[in-house]
Design a protein around this motif. Sequence first.
Motif, PDB file in Angstrom:
ATOM      1  N   ASN A   3      55.577  40.439  51.397  1.00 49.46           N
ATOM      2  CA  ASN A   3      54.259  39.822  51.337  1.00 49.46           C
ATOM      3  C   ASN A   3      53.309  40.418  52.364  1.00 49.46           C
ATOM      4  O   ASN A   3      52.129  40.599  52.086  1.00 49.46           O
ATOM      5  N   SER A   4      53.839  40.740  53.566  1.00 55.47           N
ATOM      6  CA  SER A   4      52.978  41.309  54.606  1.00 55.47           C
ATOM      7  C   SER A   4      52.429  42.652  54.167  1.00 55.47           C
ATOM      8  O   SER A   4      51.267  42.978  54.426  1.00 55.47           O
ATOM      9  N   LEU A   5      53.261  43.435  53.477  1.00 57.42           N
ATOM     10  CA  LEU A   5      52.819  44.750  53.000  1.00 57.42           C
ATOM     11  C   LEU A   5      51.716  44.585  51.949  1.00 57.42           C
ATOM     12  O   LEU A   5      50.690  45.278  51.996  1.00 57.42           O
ATOM     13  N   PHE A   9      47.746  45.732  51.924  1.00 57.59           N
ATOM     14  CA  PHE A   9      47.069  46.441  50.831  1.00 57.59           C
ATOM     15  C   PHE A   9      45.822  45.689  50.383  1.00 57.59           C
ATOM     16  O   PHE A   9      44.787  46.287  50.075  1.00 57.59           O
ATOM     17  N   VAL A  10      45.928  44.352  50.336  1.00 57.13           N
ATOM     18  CA  VAL A  10      44.773  43.548  49.903  1.00 57.13           C
ATOM     19  C   VAL A  10      43.618  43.709  50.890  1.00 57.13           C
ATOM     20  O   VAL A  10      42.460  43.917  50.489  1.00 57.13           O
ATOM     21  N   VAL A  11      43.925  43.622  52.184  1.00 53.33           N
ATOM     22  CA  VAL A  11      42.864  43.750  53.192  1.00 53.33           C
ATOM     23  C   VAL A  11      42.230  45.136  53.102  1.00 53.33           C
ATOM     24  O   VAL A  11      40.999  45.277  53.096  1.00 53.33           O
ATOM     25  N   ALA A  12      43.096  46.180  52.981  1.00 56.45           N
ATOM     26  CA  ALA A  12      42.569  47.547  52.871  1.00 56.45           C
ATOM     27  C   ALA A  12      41.727  47.681  51.603  1.00 56.45           C
ATOM     28  O   ALA A  12      40.624  48.253  51.631  1.00 56.45           O
ATOM     29  N   GLY A  13      42.224  47.134  50.478  1.00 59.65           N
ATOM     30  CA  GLY A  13      41.488  47.205  49.207  1.00 59.65           C
ATOM     31  C   GLY A  13      40.148  46.499  49.307  1.00 59.65           C
ATOM     32  O   GLY A  13      39.128  46.991  48.816  1.00 59.65           O
ATOM     33  N   ALA A  14      40.139  45.330  49.976  1.00 59.12           N
ATOM     34  CA  ALA A  14      38.893  44.574  50.113  1.00 59.12           C
ATOM     35  C   ALA A  14      37.880  45.367  50.934  1.00 59.12           C
ATOM     36  O   ALA A  14      36.681  45.380  50.616  1.00 59.12           O
ATOM     37  N   LEU A  15      38.346  46.054  51.956  1.00 62.04           N
ATOM     38  CA  LEU A  15      37.426  46.832  52.791  1.00 62.04           C
ATOM     39  C   LEU A  15      36.902  48.057  52.037  1.00 62.04           C
ATOM     40  O   LEU A  15      35.723  48.419  52.171  1.00 62.04           O
ATOM     41  N   ILE A  16      37.777  48.666  51.236  1.00 67.59           N
ATOM     42  CA  ILE A  16      37.307  49.805  50.415  1.00 67.59           C
ATOM     43  C   ILE A  16      36.271  49.315  49.403  1.00 67.59           C
ATOM     44  O   ILE A  16      35.235  49.938  49.192  1.00 67.59           O
ATOM     45  N   VAL A  76      46.205  31.761  42.046  1.00 71.61           N
ATOM     46  CA  VAL A  76      45.880  33.070  42.633  1.00 71.61           C
ATOM     47  C   VAL A  76      47.022  33.532  43.533  1.00 71.61           C
ATOM     48  O   VAL A  76      47.506  32.776  44.375  1.00 71.61           O
ATOM     49  N   THR A  77      47.469  34.773  43.321  1.00 71.59           N
ATOM     50  CA  THR A  77      48.477  35.368  44.214  1.00 71.59           C
ATOM     51  C   THR A  77      47.880  36.626  44.839  1.00 71.59           C
ATOM     52  O   THR A  77      46.831  37.104  44.412  1.00 71.59           O
ATOM     53  N   LEU A  78      48.585  37.156  45.838  1.00 71.62           N
ATOM     54  CA  LEU A  78      48.101  38.380  46.487  1.00 71.62           C
ATOM     55  C   LEU A  78      48.011  39.527  45.484  1.00 71.62           C
ATOM     56  O   LEU A  78      47.086  40.339  45.526  1.00 71.62           O
ATOM     57  N   THR A  79      48.974  39.592  44.560  1.00 75.48           N
ATOM     58  CA  THR A  79      48.966  40.681  43.566  1.00 75.48           C
ATOM     59  C   THR A  79      47.753  40.567  42.648  1.00 75.48           C
ATOM     60  O   THR A  79      47.145  41.583  42.280  1.00 75.48           O
ATOM     61  N   VAL A  80      47.378  39.322  42.285  1.00 70.54           N
ATOM     62  CA  VAL A  80      46.189  39.131  41.444  1.00 70.54           C
ATOM     63  C   VAL A  80      44.946  39.646  42.185  1.00 70.54           C
ATOM     64  O   VAL A  80      44.116  40.362  41.615  1.00 70.54           O
ATOM     65  N   VAL A  81      44.830  39.303  43.463  1.00 73.15           N
ATOM     66  CA  VAL A  81      43.656  39.727  44.242  1.00 73.15           C
ATOM     67  C   VAL A  81      43.636  41.251  44.356  1.00 73.15           C
ATOM     68  O   VAL A  81      42.594  41.890  44.172  1.00 73.15           O
ATOM     69  N   LEU A 201      40.889  34.242  51.755  1.00 71.24           N
ATOM     70  CA  LEU A 201      41.760  33.621  50.741  1.00 71.24           C
ATOM     71  C   LEU A 201      43.147  34.254  50.756  1.00 71.24           C
ATOM     72  O   LEU A 201      44.169  33.559  50.647  1.00 71.24           O
ATOM     73  N   ALA A 202      43.174  35.594  50.895  1.00 76.02           N
ATOM     74  CA  ALA A 202      44.465  36.288  50.923  1.00 76.02           C
ATOM     75  C   ALA A 202      45.281  35.842  52.141  1.00 76.02           C
ATOM     76  O   ALA A 202      46.505  35.637  52.036  1.00 76.02           O
ATOM     77  N   LEU A 203      44.608  35.680  53.274  1.00 78.13           N
ATOM     78  CA  LEU A 203      45.317  35.246  54.487  1.00 78.13           C
ATOM     79  C   LEU A 203      45.842  33.820  54.318  1.00 78.13           C
ATOM     80  O   LEU A 203      46.943  33.493  54.775  1.00 78.13           O
TER      81      LEU A 203
END
Lengths: 378, 83
Positions: A3-5, A9-16, A76-81, A201-203
């Motif tokens: 989940n941490s990984l 990825f979600v945080v990096a994706g959100a920033l991109i 909502v899951t991390l993978t969905v985001v 939300l991801a956090l």
Amino acid sequence: MHNSLILFFVVAGALIFDFTNGFHDTANSVAPTIATGALRARTAVLLSAVLNLVGAYLSLKVAATIASSIVDQTQVTLTVVLAGLAGAIAWNITTWYFSLPSSSSHALVGGVVGAMWAKAGSSGILWHGIVAKIAVPGIIAPVIALGVAAIVTLLIRYVGAKHEGPHRALADRVAQISTLGLQSVAHGTNDAQKTMGVITLALIANGTLATGAGAPSWVVLVCALAMGLGTMTGGWRIIRTLGHGLTKLDNNQGIAAQLSSAIVILSSSHVGLPLSTTFVATGSVVGTGVATRGRKVRWSLASRVIAAWLVTLPAAGLVGALSYGIARITTGSWGCLILIAVVSTYLGLIVMRARRNAVTAATVNDPWKTELEIAAQA
Amino acid sequence: MTPVTTPAPSTPLIDWTVLGHILEYSIGISLATALLFVIITWGLSFVDEPGVKRVAGSMMACLSSAALVGAVAWGFFIITHKG
């Protein structure tokens, strides 16, 4: 660990996504100012970047509404985001390549809805919210902006004709720069907040933050920086479309477009229904063209822009759904890694192709050529 | 006895009142801005004239410019607090 990984990825994706949002939407606030020469291209973009960054810091609320009114938050899951962000980034970069101003917020909503559809079917999607908060304002915003811009253009021409003189040029520049400022702050406030909401939300979903917690200060900082950097990069292709493609803006039109965009954004924020800056800015530019005798609106290009608007939700949704499928190919983090590899490859290919006919700060004000002229030249 | 249930209130897809307000504000601010611009340029046209006209013109231009600056400041406030 798994989940941490994915959270990383979600945080990096959100920033991109935030970065692409910045350079995709730079045009909304700077295109008329650059096209009329009120500010030099790089100065306008730099000013807009700083004000976007300031705007991201100034707002008092965290805009988590983008998720809460569109999809069922409990599903909502991390993978969905992550898949939703992949869809939004892919669509943003595609429309940038084709020089089309389209809404980054719609791309984000489309991506998340598509990913949720792939996960839970239509039960996870709040259709009323999508129609009431996304589709209807999307139709209304450009229409209102077009009408207001037409009125403002007529007013400015009437007033300007009676008051030519040395003070006029200064007043014009001040008007354009202050409206650029208003729009840039509005963009930073609205759009950076969405990414902050996604990361928060991801956090929360990961258990890093408690339910109902606000955005941590590091989230605010990195989102504001990503948005500011993206804006500073300058989406020159889209700036050129808005400043020269839809209609050739003269001085009066530039002021009218800037002023009416700022007025509509301001009015809609005041009544609690903030409208998309992309739709408002594009509607305003077309509105000034409609109200100016002898100025042609290039309707073929305008219809392509409208088509892109209509396609944004389903296209980003389709990519979001596909991305979710890829992320779930294998269990664990491997699927997400494959998804990131696929999206990165696509982004790399688009950027390389875009370099062949690059638009830069130096060429952004070159005369516009139609496809027929380009074909004849070739 | 059948229980009586009241239907849940549904939010309309299009809130015409809000749209009306957006249009009202937009057109109102446009007209006010144009009016201030006219007053500023009109006031400035008296700056080169001698005597009372110069003072009155300068004051008119200053006051209307202050109103425009105030409008921009109000805009920033609205955008950052309600946007």
